[in-house]
Every structure is written in structure tokens, then in C-alpha cells.
Scaffold this motif. Structure first.
Motif, PDB file in Angstrom:
ATOM      1  N   HIS A 156       0.810  -1.216   0.000  1.00 17.94           N
ATOM      2  CA  HIS A 156       0.000   0.000   0.000  1.00 17.94           C
ATOM      3  C   HIS A 156       0.847   1.271   0.000  1.00 17.94           C
ATOM      4  CE1 HIS A 156      -4.077  -1.528   0.111  1.00 17.94           C
ATOM      5  NE2 HIS A 156      -3.660  -2.479   0.917  1.00 17.94           N
ATOM      6  N   GLU A 157       2.063   1.198   0.557  1.00 12.65           N
ATOM      7  CA  GLU A 157       2.925   2.382   0.629  1.00 12.65           C
ATOM      8  C   GLU A 157       4.396   2.011   0.424  1.00 12.65           C
ATOM      9  OE1 GLU A 157       1.394   5.502   3.620  1.00 12.65           O
ATOM     10  OE2 GLU A 157       1.254   3.567   4.646  1.00 12.65           O
ATOM     11  N   PRO A 158       4.742   1.470  -0.752  1.00 15.39           N
ATOM     12  CA  PRO A 158       6.114   0.987  -0.944  1.00 15.39           C
ATOM     13  C   PRO A 158       7.182   2.081  -0.824  1.00 15.39           C
ATOM     14  CG  PRO A 158       4.913   0.957  -3.013  1.00 15.39           C
ATOM     15  CD  PRO A 158       3.921   1.283  -1.934  1.00 15.39           C
ATOM     16  N   GLU A 159       6.827   3.318  -1.097  1.00 15.53           N
ATOM     17  CA  GLU A 159       7.825   4.395  -1.045  1.00 15.53           C
ATOM     18  C   GLU A 159       8.100   4.841   0.391  1.00 15.53           C
ATOM     19  OE1 GLU A 159       4.632   5.244  -2.413  1.00 15.53           O
ATOM     20  OE2 GLU A 159       5.118   4.189  -4.261  1.00 15.53           O
ATOM     21  N   SER A 160       7.131   4.664   1.291  1.00 21.30           N
ATOM     22  CA  SER A 160       7.299   5.233   2.627  1.00 21.30           C
ATOM     23  C   SER A 160       7.306   4.210   3.757  1.00 21.30           C
ATOM     24  CB  SER A 160       6.194   6.269   2.884  1.00 21.30           C
ATOM     25  OG  SER A 160       4.922   5.649   2.816  1.00 21.30           O
ATOM     26  N   PHE A 161       7.012   2.960   3.477  1.00 20.63           N
ATOM     27  CA  PHE A 161       6.993   1.945   4.529  1.00 20.63           C
ATOM     28  C   PHE A 161       8.227   1.064   4.387  1.00 20.63           C
ATOM     29  CE2 PHE A 161       5.765  -2.222   6.278  1.00 20.63           C
ATOM     30  CZ  PHE A 161       5.471  -1.835   7.577  1.00 20.63           C
ATOM     31  N   ASP A 162       9.036   1.000   5.425  1.00 20.15           N
ATOM     32  CA  ASP A 162      10.283   0.230   5.414  1.00 20.15           C
ATOM     33  C   ASP A 162      10.015  -1.171   5.971  1.00 20.15           C
ATOM     34  OD1 ASP A 162      12.842  -0.842   5.681  1.00 20.15           O
ATOM     35  OD2 ASP A 162      13.705   1.042   6.407  1.00 20.15           O
ATOM     36  N   MET A 163       9.705  -2.100   5.081  1.00 16.31           N
ATOM     37  CA  MET A 163       9.365  -3.456   5.478  1.00 16.31           C
ATOM     38  C   MET A 163      10.520  -4.160   6.199  1.00 16.31           C
ATOM     39  SD  MET A 163       7.645  -6.506   3.168  1.00 16.31           S
ATOM     40  CE  MET A 163       8.712  -6.250   1.765  1.00 16.31           C
ATOM     41  N   PRO A 164      11.755  -4.101   5.683  1.00 15.89           N
ATOM     42  CA  PRO A 164      12.853  -4.757   6.410  1.00 15.89           C
ATOM     43  C   PRO A 164      13.061  -4.193   7.818  1.00 15.89           C
ATOM     44  CG  PRO A 164      13.490  -4.359   4.146  1.00 15.89           C
ATOM     45  CD  PRO A 164      12.195  -3.632   4.364  1.00 15.89           C
ATOM     46  N   ALA A 165      12.949  -2.874   7.980  1.00 15.92           N
ATOM     47  CA  ALA A 165      13.125  -2.273   9.310  1.00 15.92           C
ATOM     48  C   ALA A 165      12.032  -2.740  10.269  1.00 15.92           C
ATOM     49  CB  ALA A 165      13.127  -0.750   9.205  1.00 15.92           C
ATOM     50  N   ALA A 166      10.805  -2.833   9.768  1.00 13.45           N
ATOM     51  CA  ALA A 166       9.706  -3.305  10.610  1.00 13.45           C
ATOM     52  C   ALA A 166       9.928  -4.761  11.014  1.00 13.45           C
ATOM     53  CB  ALA A 166       8.377  -3.140   9.871  1.00 13.45           C
ATOM     54  N   PHE A 167      10.444  -5.594  10.106  1.00  8.83           N
ATOM     55  CA  PHE A 167      10.702  -6.995  10.452  1.00  8.83           C
ATOM     56  C   PHE A 167      11.833  -7.097  11.482  1.00  8.83           C
ATOM     57  CE2 PHE A 167      12.543 -11.244   9.829  1.00  8.83           C
ATOM     58  CZ  PHE A 167      11.424 -12.000  10.130  1.00  8.83           C
ATOM     59  N   ARG A 168      12.879  -6.271  11.307  1.00 10.83           N
ATOM     60  CA  ARG A 168      13.965  -6.273  12.302  1.00 10.83           C
ATOM     61  C   ARG A 168      13.427  -5.885  13.682  1.00 10.83           C
ATOM     62  NH1 ARG A 168      16.864  -4.343   7.838  1.00 10.83           N
ATOM     63  NH2 ARG A 168      16.519  -2.162   8.412  1.00 10.83           N
ATOM     64  N   ALA A 169      12.506  -4.921  13.738  1.00 11.76           N
ATOM     65  CA  ALA A 169      11.908  -4.517  15.013  1.00 11.76           C
ATOM     66  C   ALA A 169      11.151  -5.682  15.642  1.00 11.76           C
ATOM     67  CB  ALA A 169      10.983  -3.319  14.809  1.00 11.76           C
ATOM     68  N   PHE A 170      10.445  -6.463  14.822  1.00  9.13           N
ATOM     69  CA  PHE A 170       9.737  -7.624  15.340  1.00  9.13           C
ATOM     70  C   PHE A 170      10.712  -8.658  15.896  1.00  9.13           C
ATOM     71  CE2 PHE A 170       8.234 -11.984  14.564  1.00  9.13           C
ATOM     72  CZ  PHE A 170       7.223 -12.023  15.500  1.00  9.13           C
ATOM     73  N   VAL A 171      11.810  -8.894  15.198  1.00 10.99           N
ATOM     74  CA  VAL A 171      12.797  -9.866  15.683  1.00 10.99           C
ATOM     75  C   VAL A 171      13.333  -9.435  17.052  1.00 10.99           C
ATOM     76  CG1 VAL A 171      15.063 -10.928  15.224  1.00 10.99           C
ATOM     77  CG2 VAL A 171      13.384 -10.724  13.383  1.00 10.99           C
ATOM     78  N   ARG A 172      13.461  -8.125  17.275  1.00  9.77           N
ATOM     79  CA  ARG A 172      13.908  -7.639  18.586  1.00  9.77           C
ATOM     80  C   ARG A 172      12.868  -7.926  19.661  1.00  9.77           C
ATOM     81  NH1 ARG A 172      15.718  -3.435  15.450  1.00  9.77           N
ATOM     82  NH2 ARG A 172      14.175  -1.962  16.250  1.00  9.77           N
ATOM     83  N   LEU A 173      11.581  -8.047  19.298  1.00 11.54           N
ATOM     84  CA  LEU A 173      10.573  -8.475  20.272  1.00 11.54           C
ATOM     85  C   LEU A 173      10.808  -9.931  20.687  1.00 11.54           C
ATOM     86  CD1 LEU A 173       7.263  -6.959  18.837  1.00 11.54           C
ATOM     87  CD2 LEU A 173       8.516  -6.210  20.864  1.00 11.54           C
ATOM     88  N   LEU A 174      11.253 -10.743  19.723  1.00 14.46           N
ATOM     89  CA  LEU A 174      11.571 -12.134  20.029  1.00 14.46           C
ATOM     90  C   LEU A 174      12.823 -12.239  20.871  1.00 14.46           C
ATOM     91  CD1 LEU A 174      10.934 -13.815  16.545  1.00 14.46           C
ATOM     92  CD2 LEU A 174       9.395 -13.749  18.523  1.00 14.46           C
ATOM     93  N   ASP A 175      13.802 -11.365  20.567  1.00 14.92           N
ATOM     94  CA  ASP A 175      15.081 -11.372  21.279  1.00 14.92           C
ATOM     95  C   ASP A 175      15.587  -9.927  21.368  1.00 14.92           C
ATOM     96  OD1 ASP A 175      17.624 -11.655  22.266  1.00 14.92           O
ATOM     97  OD2 ASP A 175      18.337 -12.981  20.681  1.00 14.92           O
ATOM     98  N   PRO A 176      15.403  -9.279  22.531  1.00 14.04           N
ATOM     99  CA  PRO A 176      15.823  -7.887  22.671  1.00 14.04           C
ATOM    100  C   PRO A 176      17.314  -7.652  22.372  1.00 14.04           C
ATOM    101  CG  PRO A 176      14.414  -8.522  24.497  1.00 14.04           C
ATOM    102  CD  PRO A 176      14.711  -9.777  23.702  1.00 14.04           C
ATOM    103  N   LYS A 177      18.121  -8.709  22.406  1.00 13.02           N
ATOM    104  CA  LYS A 177      19.543  -8.569  22.133  1.00 13.02           C
ATOM    105  C   LYS A 177      19.879  -8.704  20.652  1.00 13.02           C
ATOM    106  CE  LYS A 177      20.750 -10.349  26.646  1.00 13.02           C
ATOM    107  NZ  LYS A 177      21.232 -11.508  27.386  1.00 13.02           N
ATOM    108  N   ALA A 178      18.858  -8.987  19.837  1.00 17.58           N
ATOM    109  CA  ALA A 178      19.102  -9.135  18.389  1.00 17.58           C
ATOM    110  C   ALA A 178      19.603  -7.829  17.816  1.00 17.58           C
ATOM    111  CB  ALA A 178      17.818  -9.575  17.686  1.00 17.58           C
ATOM    112  N   ALA A 179      20.514  -7.931  16.858  1.00 16.13           N
ATOM    113  CA  ALA A 179      21.078  -6.738  16.233  1.00 16.13           C
ATOM    114  C   ALA A 179      19.989  -5.958  15.523  1.00 16.13           C
ATOM    115  CB  ALA A 179      22.178  -7.121  15.257  1.00 16.13           C
TER     116      ALA A 179
END
Length: 195
Positions: free
Chosen positions: A171-194
Motif C-alpha cells: 500500500h505504501e512501498p515508497e514510505s513503509f520500510d518493510m525490512p526495518a519493521a521486520f527487524r523490530a519484530f525480531v527484537r521483540l523475540l530477542d531484545p539482544k538481536a542486532a
């Protein structure tokens, strides 16, 4: 021409047809896509296209198999688990292939309707991906993730996040950073994740 050359030429033509089908499905959805529109995109008659794919359903399977090959680099993902870095690589790659993500998302959404030809594929795919992703998570963190979830509890959540992020990105490919959002989710799984 040898049979190997003939086979390679035929496979190249099939791949060209599948790429055209991806574009047509991305624009119109599976139900709105026609074999005639795909054939026209590759300079064939509809009858000529049927030589390579005998039905619209066969072409749909070709599209899905192409997506699987591009996501996995042609390797069997059930043979050994991917790493979380490789999973992140899939998300990053998807951020650069809008047509194939749009096609996958359209097919996924339509597949829940009655008698859709891809329904069984997606049912089996989700089962297979949950098992493979649970193995990936277990390889990465053991029997419990830092969040306290088991790999089997976390696997469907990771898949839901990946698929859901794709819809938001489409819906917003120019303004939504999908990889950054996924990295944020991985930090929910492991707060120490890079980050």
C-alpha cells in the motif's frame, strides 16, 4: 538442435510466460487475469500459450513454483533450516520485487475463497513453512526464545508478521520500510538481536 537445447529453450519460454503472468495477476488478481492477456504480453496466441501451460490453473502453479524458486534460490528448504539472517534476506529481497510480492499476496488473499485452485497449495505451504521456521528458531535460540515462546509458538507469528508487512508495504512501498519493521519484530523475540 539437441534435446537439451530444446528443453532449455522451452524452460526459458515457460519462465518468460510465468513472469508475464505475474505482472497480469499483480494488476488484475487471479480471477481477473486471462490467458489471452498473458499470451499477448509474450507475443503468443492463447493456443500457443496452452502448449506451455494447458490451463489457467497450470499457469497458476507455475507462478507459485517460480515464487518458491526465487525465495529459496532453488534449494530445498525442508532439507535444513534457514538462519534468521537468511529469513531477513527474504524480507529484504521482497522489498525490491513488488510484482512478485503483489502476485503472491493477491493469490494468498483469493485462495481462501471457495474452490480456488491455489487453496490446497497455500494450506500445505503454511504447514511446511511453520515446521521449517520452527526448526530455524530452534537452531537460533534452542527450545525457548528469549521472549519465553517455544519455536512452535513463535513460528506462526513470524509468518503472520512477514505476510502482514507485505500487505502494508504494497500500500505504501515508497514510505513503509518493510525490512526495518521486520527487524523490530525480531527484537521483540530477542531484545539482544542486532538492529
Amino acid at each position: 538442435m539437441t534435446s537439451t537445447q530444446h528443453s532449455a529453450r522451452g524452460q526459458a519460454r515457460r519462465d518468460e510466460i510465468v513472469r508475464a503472468a505475474i505482472e497480469v495477476i499483480a494488476e488484475r488478481g487471479y480471477r481477473g487475469a486471462s490467458l489471452a492477456a498473458v499470451a499477448e504480453k509474450v507475443g503468443l496466441t492463447q493456443q500457443g500459450l496452452l502448449h506451455y501451460f494447458p490451463s489457467k490453473e497450470a499457469l497458476l502453479i507455475g507462478v507459485i513454483q517460480f515464487r518458491e524458486r526465487t525465495d529459496t534460490g532453488g534449494r530445498d528448504t525442508t532439507a535444513e533450516p534457514m538462519t534468521m539472517a537468511a529469513t531477513m534476506g527474504v524480507v529484504e529481497a521482497n522489498a525490491h520485487r513488488e510484482a512478485i510480492v503483489r502476485t503472491f499476496s493477491a493469490l494468498l488473499g483469493e485462495s481462501v475463497t471457495e474452490d480456488h485452485p491455489a487453496a490446497e497449495y497455500f494450506r500445505l505451504r503454511y504447514r511446511r513453512v511453520r515446521v521449517a521456521l520452527a526448526a530455524t528458531l530452534r537452531q537460533e535460540w534452542g527450545d525457548r526464545l528469549p521472549s519465553g515462546l517455544t519455536p512452535e509458538e513463535a513460528a506462526p507469528l513470524v509468518i503472520a508478521i512477514m505476510d502482514g508487512l507485505q500487505f502494508q508495504w504494497l500500500h505504501e512501498p515508497e514510505s513503509f520500510d518493510m525490512p526495518a519493521a521486520f527487524r523490530a519484530f525480531v527484537r521483540l523475540l530477542d531484545p539482544k538481536a542486532a538492529p
